[in-house]
Scaffold this motif. Structure first.
Motif, mmCIF file in Angstrom:
data_model
loop_
_atom_site.group_PDB
_atom_site.id
_atom_site.type_symbol
_atom_site.label_atom_id
_atom_site.label_comp_id
_atom_site.label_asym_id
_atom_site.label_seq_id
_atom_site.Cartn_x
_atom_site.Cartn_y
_atom_site.Cartn_z
ATOM 1 N N PHE A 24 0.849 -1.189 0.000
ATOM 2 C CA PHE A 24 0.000 0.000 0.000
ATOM 3 C C PHE A 24 0.888 1.244 0.000
ATOM 4 O O PHE A 24 2.072 1.179 0.305
ATOM 5 N N ALA A 25 0.276 2.376 -0.362
ATOM 6 C CA ALA A 25 0.998 3.645 -0.408
ATOM 7 C C ALA A 25 1.034 4.246 0.986
ATOM 8 O O ALA A 25 0.096 4.938 1.407
ATOM 9 N N MET A 26 2.098 3.994 1.700
ATOM 10 C CA MET A 26 2.178 4.330 3.106
ATOM 11 C C MET A 26 1.969 5.816 3.379
ATOM 12 O O MET A 26 1.473 6.187 4.442
ATOM 13 N N ASN A 27 2.339 6.674 2.427
ATOM 14 C CA ASN A 27 2.218 8.118 2.677
ATOM 15 C C ASN A 27 0.769 8.594 2.732
ATOM 16 O O ASN A 27 0.516 9.758 3.062
ATOM 17 N N TYR A 28 -0.175 7.706 2.451
ATOM 18 C CA TYR A 28 -1.586 8.048 2.550
ATOM 19 C C TYR A 28 -2.225 7.509 3.828
ATOM 20 O O TYR A 28 -3.442 7.596 4.001
ATOM 21 N N TYR A 29 -1.422 6.954 4.707
ATOM 22 C CA TYR A 29 -1.940 6.233 5.856
ATOM 23 C C TYR A 29 -1.381 6.763 7.168
ATOM 24 O O TYR A 29 -0.205 7.137 7.253
ATOM 25 N N ALA A 30 -2.240 6.751 8.195
ATOM 26 C CA ALA A 30 -1.771 6.941 9.562
ATOM 27 C C ALA A 30 -1.201 5.611 10.055
ATOM 28 O O ALA A 30 -1.646 4.534 9.639
ATOM 29 N N LEU A 31 -0.234 5.699 10.954
ATOM 30 C CA LEU A 31 0.418 4.507 11.493
ATOM 31 C C LEU A 31 0.451 4.593 13.009
ATOM 32 O O LEU A 31 0.767 5.654 13.566
ATOM 33 N N GLY A 32 0.153 3.499 13.651
ATOM 34 C CA GLY A 32 0.140 3.487 15.096
ATOM 35 C C GLY A 32 0.905 2.309 15.678
ATOM 36 O O GLY A 32 1.127 1.305 14.999
ATOM 37 N N TRP A 33 1.322 2.483 16.917
ATOM 38 C CA TRP A 33 1.931 1.398 17.689
ATOM 39 C C TRP A 33 1.031 1.071 18.877
ATOM 40 O O TRP A 33 0.542 1.988 19.561
ATOM 41 N N PHE A 34 0.851 -0.220 19.100
ATOM 42 C CA PHE A 34 0.061 -0.714 20.215
ATOM 43 C C PHE A 34 0.886 -1.753 20.958
ATOM 44 O O PHE A 34 1.895 -2.249 20.440
ATOM 45 N N ARG A 35 0.463 -2.067 22.167
ATOM 46 C CA ARG A 35 1.150 -3.116 22.914
ATOM 47 C C ARG A 35 0.150 -3.875 23.764
ATOM 48 O O ARG A 35 -0.906 -3.356 24.122
ATOM 49 N N GLN A 36 0.531 -5.101 24.053
ATOM 50 C CA GLN A 36 -0.302 -5.939 24.915
ATOM 51 C C GLN A 36 0.589 -6.656 25.905
ATOM 52 O O GLN A 36 1.441 -7.468 25.521
ATOM 53 N N ALA A 37 0.385 -6.332 27.162
ATOM 54 C CA ALA A 37 1.122 -6.982 28.242
ATOM 55 C C ALA A 37 0.437 -8.299 28.598
ATOM 56 O O ALA A 37 -0.769 -8.456 28.360
ATOM 57 N N PRO A 38 1.190 -9.216 29.190
ATOM 58 C CA PRO A 38 0.583 -10.496 29.577
ATOM 59 C C PRO A 38 -0.617 -10.292 30.485
ATOM 60 O O PRO A 38 -0.551 -9.556 31.475
ATOM 61 N N GLY A 39 -1.726 -10.907 30.133
ATOM 62 C CA GLY A 39 -2.918 -10.832 30.952
ATOM 63 C C GLY A 39 -3.682 -9.526 30.885
ATOM 64 O O GLY A 39 -4.639 -9.316 31.641
ATOM 65 N N LYS A 40 -3.266 -8.637 29.985
ATOM 66 C CA LYS A 40 -3.928 -7.339 29.881
ATOM 67 C C LYS A 40 -4.454 -7.124 28.470
ATOM 68 O O LYS A 40 -4.067 -7.798 27.529
ATOM 69 N N GLU A 41 -5.328 -6.140 28.347
ATOM 70 C CA GLU A 41 -5.852 -5.800 27.041
ATOM 71 C C GLU A 41 -4.817 -4.999 26.251
ATOM 72 O O GLU A 41 -3.952 -4.341 26.822
ATOM 73 N N ARG A 42 -4.961 -5.048 24.945
ATOM 74 C CA ARG A 42 -4.091 -4.262 24.098
ATOM 75 C C ARG A 42 -4.356 -2.775 24.317
ATOM 76 O O ARG A 42 -5.522 -2.370 24.444
ATOM 77 N N GLU A 43 -3.306 -1.979 24.348
ATOM 78 C CA GLU A 43 -3.460 -0.544 24.528
ATOM 79 C C GLU A 43 -2.676 0.207 23.459
ATOM 80 O O GLU A 43 -1.641 -0.253 22.976
ATOM 81 N N GLY A 44 -3.177 1.368 23.122
ATOM 82 C CA GLY A 44 -2.489 2.222 22.170
ATOM 83 C C GLY A 44 -1.279 2.879 22.812
ATOM 84 O O GLY A 44 -1.282 3.190 24.008
ATOM 85 N N VAL A 45 -0.238 3.092 22.024
ATOM 86 C CA VAL A 45 0.982 3.728 22.517
ATOM 87 C C VAL A 45 1.153 5.101 21.843
ATOM 88 O O VAL A 45 1.107 6.129 22.496
ATOM 89 N N LEU A 46 1.321 5.099 20.533
ATOM 90 C CA LEU A 46 1.570 6.319 19.777
ATOM 91 C C LEU A 46 1.022 6.174 18.378
ATOM 92 O O LEU A 46 0.901 5.071 17.865
ATOM 93 N N CYS A 47 0.758 7.304 17.755
ATOM 94 C CA CYS A 47 0.305 7.322 16.368
ATOM 95 C C CYS A 47 0.989 8.475 15.642
ATOM 96 O O CYS A 47 1.291 9.510 16.253
ATOM 97 N N ILE A 48 1.209 8.298 14.341
ATOM 98 C CA ILE A 48 1.712 9.383 13.512
ATOM 99 C C ILE A 48 0.830 9.474 12.274
ATOM 100 O O ILE A 48 0.534 8.471 11.630
ATOM 101 N N THR A 49 0.386 10.676 11.974
ATOM 102 C CA THR A 49 -0.498 10.875 10.826
ATOM 103 C C THR A 49 0.301 10.899 9.522
ATOM 104 O O THR A 49 1.541 10.947 9.524
#
Length: 127
Positions: free
Chosen positions: A27-52
């Motif tokens: 895909f054409a990455m320059n048209y997309y927002a990108l984010g990082w998420f993480r999931q710790a053991p036994g926990k729900e996934r959470e958002g970390v950072l995003c770049i537009t």
């Protein structure tokens, strides 16, 4: 076919640093927002950072402010997560994700409202 492949995870001592990479293809990455998420053991996934697509940054997690930064290199089709001053509570599987926003996208998706996800890379912070 959209693909996101994370790398750079590993075992690091508290206070150390890691840089995660997410290589994008199909895909054409320059048209997309990108984010990082993480999931710790036994926990729900959470958002970390995003770049537009315009380069604006949103922190989803207050706990990483001042320690983590996100950047993108559209020519290399890669998004990075620089993690400094790592803590044991940063341990988890880190995922990158992307959502179409247009080339002038100025806002990050809310929550986990992303269209495509990588498989994740493990980060373990421990002495």
């Amino acid at each position: 076919q959209v693909q996101l492949v994370e790398s750079g995870g590993g075992l690091v001592q508290p206070g150390g640093s890691l840089r995660l990479s997410c290589a994008a293809s199909g895909f054409a990455m320059n048209y997309y927002a990108l984010g990082w998420f993480r999931q710790a053991p036994g926990k729900e996934r959470e958002g970390v950072l995003c770049i537009t697509s315009m380069g604006g940054v949103t922190y989803y997690a207050d706990s990483v402010k001042g320690r983590f930064t996100i950047s993108r290199d559209n020519a290399k089709k890669t998004v990075y997560l620089q993690m400094n001053s790592l803590k044991p509570e940063d341990t988890g599987v880190y995922y990158c994700a992307t959502k179409y926003s247009g080339i002038f996208g100025s806002r990050c998706p809310g929550g986990a409202d992303y269209d495509y996800w990588g498989q994740g890379t493990q980060v373990t912070v421990s002495s």
